[in-house]
Design an enzyme around this catalytic site. Structure first.
Site, PDB file in Angstrom:
ATOM      1  N   ARG A  47       0.876  -1.173   0.000  1.00  0.00           N
ATOM      2  CA  ARG A  47       0.000   0.000   0.000  1.00  0.00           C
ATOM      3  C   ARG A  47       0.909   1.217   0.000  1.00  0.00           C
ATOM      4  O   ARG A  47       1.741   1.372   0.882  1.00  0.00           O
ATOM      5  CB  ARG A  47      -0.888  -0.031   1.252  1.00  0.00           C
ATOM      6  N   GLU A  55     -10.731   4.677  -5.626  1.00  0.00           N
ATOM      7  CA  GLU A  55     -10.921   3.252  -5.884  1.00  0.00           C
ATOM      8  C   GLU A  55     -11.289   3.072  -7.358  1.00  0.00           C
ATOM      9  O   GLU A  55     -11.723   4.004  -8.027  1.00  0.00           O
ATOM     10  CB  GLU A  55     -12.020   2.685  -4.989  1.00  0.00           C
ATOM     11  N   ARG A  89      -1.529  -4.852   5.267  1.00  0.00           N
ATOM     12  CA  ARG A  89      -0.724  -4.709   4.047  1.00  0.00           C
ATOM     13  C   ARG A  89       0.533  -3.926   4.408  1.00  0.00           C
ATOM     14  O   ARG A  89       0.509  -3.065   5.294  1.00  0.00           O
ATOM     15  CB  ARG A  89      -1.497  -3.940   2.974  1.00  0.00           C
TER      16      ARG A  89
END
Length: 124
Positions: A47, A55, A89
């Site tokens: 990330r 998105e 992440r």
């Protein structure tokens, strides 16, 4: 002996700023601010730290993904890690060949992302 080992580990951590590095080719672009890097034959989800891209289904989401893909897909990169986000992440700065910082480059691309526009939770 134990305190000597702990001291050596702490000194090593302090000299790197607590950040680790990993490297490998970018094998997938999930969206504008999340990529997958193959490191030691293991896929790592990265990330991008300090940047929030739309998105895929939001306005400019496909543009953000395309911009990340053009810049990074298939390239060997170095990740300067900053811990994990709330989804576990790896958070990191992605350094492209030639020393170009992908995070900074994407944040300068109009409509793609903005530095500091997102609060990131780091798990240590």
């Amino acid at each position: 002996m134990r305190s000597l080992l702990c001291g050596a580990l702490l000194a090593a951590w302090a000299t790197t700023g607590g950040a680790a590095e990993l490297d490998g080719p970018v094998v997938r672009i999930l969206d504008g601010d999340t990529i997958e890097v193959l490191h030691n034959n293991h896929a790592e989800i990265i990330r991008l730290s300090g940047i929030d891209c739309p998105e895929k289904r939001q306005a400019y989401g496909q543009k953000a993904k395309h911009a990340a893909s053009v810049l990074a897909f298939g390239k060997d990169v170095t990740i300067q890690t900053h811990g994990l986000d709330k989804y576990r992440r790896t958070l990191g700065d992605v350094i492209l060949p030639g020393g170009i910082n992908l995070n900074s480059n994407l944040s300068k691309t109009a409509g793609v992302g903005g530095i500091g526009s997102m609060r990131q939770e780091i798990w240590r």
